[in-house]
Design a protein around this motif. Structure first.
Motif, mmCIF file in Angstrom:
data_model
loop_
_atom_site.group_PDB
_atom_site.id
_atom_site.type_symbol
_atom_site.label_atom_id
_atom_site.label_comp_id
_atom_site.label_asym_id
_atom_site.label_seq_id
_atom_site.Cartn_x
_atom_site.Cartn_y
_atom_site.Cartn_z
ATOM 1 N N TYR A 170 31.345 27.577 54.993
ATOM 2 C CA TYR A 170 30.994 28.985 55.149
ATOM 3 C C TYR A 170 29.492 29.116 55.339
ATOM 4 C CZ TYR A 170 29.691 28.534 50.201
ATOM 5 O OH TYR A 170 29.121 28.123 49.018
ATOM 6 N N ALA A 171 29.057 30.313 55.672
ATOM 7 C CA ALA A 171 27.632 30.613 55.831
ATOM 8 C C ALA A 171 27.166 31.427 54.634
ATOM 9 C CB ALA A 171 27.396 31.392 57.122
ATOM 10 N N GLY A 172 25.988 31.128 54.127
ATOM 11 C CA GLY A 172 25.480 31.844 52.964
ATOM 12 C C GLY A 172 24.001 32.150 53.080
ATOM 13 N N TRP A 173 23.603 33.303 52.557
ATOM 14 C CA TRP A 173 22.206 33.722 52.541
ATOM 15 C C TRP A 173 21.818 34.108 51.118
ATOM 16 C CZ3 TRP A 173 25.571 34.763 56.433
ATOM 17 C CH2 TRP A 173 25.162 34.481 57.747
ATOM 18 N N SER A 174 20.661 33.692 50.685
ATOM 19 C CA SER A 174 20.150 34.063 49.369
ATOM 20 C C SER A 174 19.572 35.473 49.430
ATOM 21 C CB SER A 174 19.080 33.064 48.924
ATOM 22 O OG SER A 174 18.015 33.027 49.867
ATOM 23 N N PRO A 175 19.321 36.113 48.273
ATOM 24 C CA PRO A 175 18.774 37.477 48.277
ATOM 25 C C PRO A 175 17.484 37.566 49.091
ATOM 26 C CG PRO A 175 19.497 36.881 46.078
ATOM 27 C CD PRO A 175 19.597 35.635 46.905
ATOM 28 N N GLY A 176 17.414 38.535 49.977
ATOM 29 C CA GLY A 176 16.229 38.750 50.798
ATOM 30 C C GLY A 176 16.213 37.970 52.098
ATOM 31 N N GLN A 177 16.960 36.880 52.173
ATOM 32 C CA GLN A 177 16.916 36.029 53.363
ATOM 33 C C GLN A 177 17.525 36.716 54.580
ATOM 34 O OE1 GLN A 177 19.029 32.319 52.913
ATOM 35 N NE2 GLN A 177 18.239 31.469 54.820
ATOM 36 N N LEU A 178 18.716 37.267 54.425
ATOM 37 C CA LEU A 178 19.373 37.908 55.567
ATOM 38 C C LEU A 178 18.610 39.148 56.013
ATOM 39 C CD1 LEU A 178 21.696 38.071 57.564
ATOM 40 C CD2 LEU A 178 23.028 39.293 55.832
ATOM 41 N N THR A 186 23.242 39.399 44.885
ATOM 42 C CA THR A 186 23.099 37.950 44.701
ATOM 43 C C THR A 186 23.123 37.183 46.019
ATOM 44 O OG1 THR A 186 25.491 37.668 44.387
ATOM 45 C CG2 THR A 186 24.155 38.074 42.417
ATOM 46 N N GLY A 187 23.365 37.878 47.133
ATOM 47 C CA GLY A 187 23.360 37.204 48.427
ATOM 48 C C GLY A 187 24.523 37.635 49.309
ATOM 49 N N THR A 188 24.691 36.926 50.407
ATOM 50 C CA THR A 188 25.706 37.264 51.408
ATOM 51 C C THR A 188 26.475 36.012 51.797
ATOM 52 O OG1 THR A 188 24.218 38.973 52.278
ATOM 53 C CG2 THR A 188 26.104 38.357 53.657
ATOM 54 N N VAL A 189 27.789 36.168 51.951
ATOM 55 C CA VAL A 189 28.654 35.056 52.345
ATOM 56 C C VAL A 189 29.516 35.506 53.520
ATOM 57 C CG1 VAL A 189 30.554 33.537 51.642
ATOM 58 C CG2 VAL A 189 28.721 34.073 50.025
ATOM 59 N N GLY A 190 29.680 34.629 54.501
ATOM 60 C CA GLY A 190 30.537 34.934 55.641
ATOM 61 C C GLY A 190 31.041 33.659 56.281
ATOM 62 N N VAL A 191 31.864 33.811 57.309
ATOM 63 C CA VAL A 191 32.363 32.656 58.054
ATOM 64 C C VAL A 191 32.145 32.890 59.547
ATOM 65 C CG1 VAL A 191 34.068 31.806 56.399
ATOM 66 C CG2 VAL A 191 34.705 33.639 57.976
ATOM 67 N N VAL A 192 31.794 31.830 60.250
ATOM 68 C CA VAL A 192 31.612 31.892 61.701
ATOM 69 C C VAL A 192 32.986 31.916 62.362
ATOM 70 C CG1 VAL A 192 30.702 30.696 63.726
ATOM 71 C CG2 VAL A 192 29.406 30.685 61.575
ATOM 72 N N LEU A 193 33.220 32.914 63.209
ATOM 73 C CA LEU A 193 34.540 33.088 63.821
ATOM 74 C C LEU A 193 34.741 32.296 65.104
ATOM 75 C CD1 LEU A 193 35.079 36.963 63.484
ATOM 76 C CD2 LEU A 193 36.005 35.156 62.014
ATOM 77 N N ASN A 194 33.667 31.920 65.767
ATOM 78 C CA ASN A 194 33.824 31.436 67.143
ATOM 79 C C ASN A 194 33.384 29.995 67.369
ATOM 80 O OD1 ASN A 194 31.143 32.299 66.713
ATOM 81 N ND2 ASN A 194 30.823 32.754 68.885
ATOM 82 N N ARG A 195 33.567 29.144 66.360
ATOM 83 C CA ARG A 195 33.265 27.728 66.550
ATOM 84 C C ARG A 195 34.464 26.864 66.166
ATOM 85 N NH1 ARG A 195 26.915 26.518 65.095
ATOM 86 N NH2 ARG A 195 26.083 27.494 66.994
ATOM 87 N N PRO A 196 35.424 26.735 67.063
ATOM 88 C CA PRO A 196 36.581 25.890 66.772
ATOM 89 C C PRO A 196 36.196 24.415 66.725
ATOM 90 C CG PRO A 196 36.625 26.630 69.054
ATOM 91 C CD PRO A 196 35.499 27.367 68.390
ATOM 92 N N VAL A 230 43.447 25.158 65.170
ATOM 93 C CA VAL A 230 42.516 24.162 64.626
ATOM 94 C C VAL A 230 41.645 24.800 63.549
ATOM 95 C CG1 VAL A 230 42.424 22.855 66.776
ATOM 96 C CG2 VAL A 230 40.753 24.683 66.372
ATOM 97 N N PHE A 231 41.006 23.949 62.752
ATOM 98 C CA PHE A 231 39.993 24.434 61.820
ATOM 99 C C PHE A 231 38.817 24.979 62.621
ATOM 100 C CE2 PHE A 231 42.320 21.976 58.790
ATOM 101 C CZ PHE A 231 41.975 22.456 57.531
ATOM 102 N N HIS A 232 38.210 26.037 62.104
ATOM 103 C CA HIS A 232 36.970 26.544 62.673
ATOM 104 C C HIS A 232 35.826 26.185 61.733
ATOM 105 C CE1 HIS A 232 39.471 28.650 65.484
ATOM 106 N NE2 HIS A 232 38.430 29.227 66.058
ATOM 107 N N VAL A 233 34.678 25.882 62.310
ATOM 108 C CA VAL A 233 33.504 25.539 61.508
ATOM 109 C C VAL A 233 32.932 26.844 60.963
ATOM 110 C CG1 VAL A 233 31.242 24.442 61.479
ATOM 111 C CG2 VAL A 233 33.062 23.537 62.953
ATOM 112 N N GLY A 234 33.202 27.115 59.686
ATOM 113 C CA GLY A 234 32.821 28.396 59.100
ATOM 114 C C GLY A 234 31.348 28.541 58.791
ATOM 115 N N GLY A 235 30.639 27.419 58.699
ATOM 116 C CA GLY A 235 29.217 27.459 58.391
ATOM 117 C C GLY A 235 28.771 26.166 57.750
ATOM 118 N N PRO A 236 27.480 26.069 57.453
ATOM 119 C CA PRO A 236 26.927 24.807 56.956
ATOM 120 C C PRO A 236 27.120 24.566 55.461
ATOM 121 C CG PRO A 236 25.179 26.422 57.214
ATOM 122 C CD PRO A 236 26.432 27.073 57.727
ATOM 123 N N CYS A 237 27.598 25.555 54.720
ATOM 124 C CA CYS A 237 27.736 25.411 53.268
ATOM 125 C C CYS A 237 29.113 24.850 52.899
ATOM 126 C CB CYS A 237 27.539 26.758 52.576
ATOM 127 S SG CYS A 237 25.964 27.564 52.909
#
Length: 218
Positions: A157-165, A68-78, A99-106
């Motif tokens: 968080y960061a997310g990719w739909s099926p096939g996108q990543l 159904t897709g992929t979910v992750g968080v960006v580690l290096n954007r404080p 501090v909070f880290h910017v995990g992604g655009p979602c």
């Protein structure tokens, strides 16, 4: 020496450059890893060709990967938002810089928390991979403190739909590498974490660590 006969089919002749010499065949994009290497606990490391400002120079920790897709968080954007100002009960367990880290655009208003914990996880911890767990921020932090080696809180968080990543990996936009618990709670951020992750690899993967993490900053 006999001359090489010219092709009778003009469509099969190599294209000539402006200087009259055959043009070189374009080199394929650098691709490190495949979609089969993506799993919870893996890292997606942005390659220099990825210039989209949303992900340029990032290191993404994969939380979930399925059909159904992929979910992750960006580690290096404080960010500049202190955890103490929003979630004061969790700030003492957070690694520097706290501090909070910017995990992604979602869902950027959603807070996610990753912790490195040893021993048997309690009800407030959901295992991602090995000693890395998602933390229920509605739980009591005082009940978790003894087993927590450190945690980091993300906004979005960061997310990719099926096939996108898979398509982005095939284009050479991402390197798929094994993650370590220390990546999640590293006090190193920005381009330094990007270089650290690539620098511990072998062969051409390590060489990539000398490149510019985010070409847009040149």
């Amino acid at each position: 020496m006999n001359p090489v006969p010219a092709s009778s089919d003009p469509e099969r002749r190599p294209a000539a450059s402006a200087a009259g010499r055959p043009s070189a065949v374009a080199a394929p994009p650098v691709s490190i890893g495949t979609l089969d290497d993506v799993r919870p606990g893996a890292l997606l490391v942005a390659m220099p060709m990825l210039t989209d400002p949303t992900f340029a120079g990032t290191v993404v920790y994969v939380l979930d990967h399925s059909a159904t897709g992929t979910v992750g968080v960006v580690l290096n954007r404080p960010s500049e938002v202190a955890i103490h100002d929003v979630l004061p009960g969790w700030s003492d367990l957070a690694v520097e810089p706290g501090v909070f880290h910017v995990g992604g655009p979602c869902e950027s208003e959603t807070a996610l928390c990753l912790a490195v914990a040893t021993g048997r996880p309690g009800a407030a911890l959901q295992t991602v991979d090995g000693d890395v767990h998602l933390v229920d921020l509605d739980s009591d932090p005082d009940e978790l403190g003894h087993g927590i080696a450190g945690l980091r809180v993300f906004a979005g968080y960061a997310g990719w739909s099926p096939g996108q990543l898979g398509a982005e990996i095939a284009e050479g936009a991402w390197a798929c590498l094994a993650g370590q618990p220390d990546d999640v709670v590293s006090t190193v951020g920005g381009a330094a974490l990007w270089r650290s992750v690539l620098g511990r690899q072998t062969g051409r993967r390590a060489v990539l660590s000398t490149a510019t993490a985010d070409p847009s900053q040149n």
